[in-house]
Design a protein around this motif. Structure first.
Motif, short mmCIF file in Angstrom:
data_model
loop_
_atom_site.label_atom_id
_atom_site.label_comp_id
_atom_site.label_asym_id
_atom_site.label_seq_id
_atom_site.Cartn_x
_atom_site.Cartn_y
_atom_site.Cartn_z
N MET A 110 11.91 -2.49 10.00
CA MET A 110 10.66 -1.80 10.31
C MET A 110 9.53 -2.37 9.44
N ALA A 111 8.40 -2.64 10.09
CA ALA A 111 7.26 -3.19 9.35
C ALA A 111 6.77 -2.18 8.31
N GLU A 112 6.46 -2.68 7.16
CA GLU A 112 6.01 -1.84 6.05
C GLU A 112 4.53 -2.11 5.81
N ARG A 113 3.80 -1.08 5.46
CA ARG A 113 2.39 -1.29 5.15
C ARG A 113 2.29 -1.94 3.77
N ILE A 114 1.91 -3.20 3.78
CA ILE A 114 1.82 -3.98 2.55
C ILE A 114 0.36 -4.16 2.15
N LYS A 123 8.36 -8.55 4.45
CA LYS A 123 8.35 -7.10 4.63
C LYS A 123 7.24 -6.67 5.59
N TYR A 124 6.11 -7.31 5.48
CA TYR A 124 4.97 -7.02 6.36
C TYR A 124 5.32 -7.32 7.82
N ASP A 146 13.75 -6.53 7.14
CA ASP A 146 14.40 -5.79 6.06
C ASP A 146 15.54 -6.58 5.42
N PHE A 173 0.03 -1.35 -2.69
CA PHE A 173 -0.60 -2.13 -1.63
C PHE A 173 -1.33 -3.34 -2.21
N LYS A 203 6.81 -2.50 -7.06
CA LYS A 203 7.75 -2.02 -6.04
C LYS A 203 9.19 -2.03 -6.60
N ASN A 257 4.07 3.79 -3.73
CA ASN A 257 3.00 3.43 -2.81
C ASN A 257 2.13 2.34 -3.42
N GLY A 303 8.18 -6.94 9.12
CA GLY A 303 9.22 -6.04 9.58
C GLY A 303 10.62 -6.48 9.26
#
Length: 270
Positions: free
Chosen positions: A1-5, A248-249, A253, A114, A106, A112, A251
């Motif tokens: 799943m794409a992560e908000r980076i 990661k951006y 994993d 970014f 991270k 959280n 998606g």
């Protein structure tokens, strides 16, 4: 799943203004003093996060990944608590070395974190608030230790023995894993992990140094066989961190960072 980076400047500005985010500058310039440049112009309220100093000084590597204790002590010194607020990481030149600061936070359990899309240049071009001048970088007064509790996400990293095993497997025709070195071609050609694929990280950014869409990034990675089990590497672990963030951006994993990168490989494997 794409992560908000990546976070856009407008959203970052709003979060900083309402007090829901810290902002850090994790720039490491090659030919200039990054700390002095930070004092000359920075996002208002930013702290300087020295990736050159937040490292394992006992290891024979330029930017060795810090230990649990070293990282915790560094966060206490710069007063960056793990208290639930978001952390926005930026670089003075665009995307640059922001991902190294992002990856460390991270890894040690900041929930959280970014990367500021477009970095300081975009922020300044839009006329967003900045400040200048020196300030205290390292504090020594007592703190509430409960605000600085961290944990290690070991799954983010691989160590040299795992990388060697993958190299041997690839040399035997097993291509289930890929090793990605996202440095510029001239740096890659100066030395890299055997079997590594070179696809420069700059490929994934627009002319203004903002990130392309997750779909574009994913497609580019897959075109080069870098969309599955991927180990990112570079020379000292900085570009490898950016490669990991891009994975990661997109998606993926199934990506990991080899933080020791070619500097460690060359020392230990020749």
């Amino acid at each position: 799943m794409a992560e908000r980076i990546f976070i856009d400047t407008q959203s970052a500005n709003a979060m900083i203004d309402n007090g829901s985010a810290y902002v850090i500058d994790s720039t490491l310039l090659q030919n200039e003093n990054s700390r002095i440049k930070h004092f000359e112009n920075r996002i208002r309220g930013a702290k300087y996060f020295s990736i050159a100093e937040i490292r394992d000084t006992s290891a024979p590597l330029s930017l060795a990944w810090p230990t649990f204790q070293q990282f915790t002590e560094a966060m206490i010194k710069i007063r960056l608590p793990n208290d639930g607020k978001a952390v926005i990481v930026y670089d003075q030149t665009g995307f640059g070395t922001a991902a190294r600061g992002w990856a460390m936070l991270k890894y040690f359990g900041y929930p959280n974190v970014f990367i500021l899309d477009g970095g300081l240049p975009k922020w300044v071009a839009e006329g967003r608030p900045t400040e200048t001048g020196e300030y205290e970088l390292n504090f020594t007064d007592p703190v509430d230790w409960r605000q600085y509790l961290v944990t290690e996400h070991h799954e983010m990293r691989v160590l040299i023995d795992t990388v060697e095993q993958i190299v041997n497997q690839k040399n035997s025709g097993d291509n289930r894993f890929a090793i990605w070195d996202p440095r510029p071609p001239n740096m890659f050609q100066a030395g890299s992990i055997p079997t590594a694929v070179n696809l420069p990280a700059s490929t994934f950014f627009n002319a203004d140094k903002t990130i392309k869409s997750p779909e574009e990034v994913r497609e580019l990675l897959q075109q080069h066989g870098l969309g599955g089990e991927v180990i990112t590497s570079c020379m000292k672990g900085i570009n490898a961190s950016l490669g990991y963030a891009l994975q990661k951006y997109s998606g993926n994993d199934h990506a990991h960072i080899y933080t020791g990168s070619f500097e460690e490989w060359k020392k230990l494997k020749g």
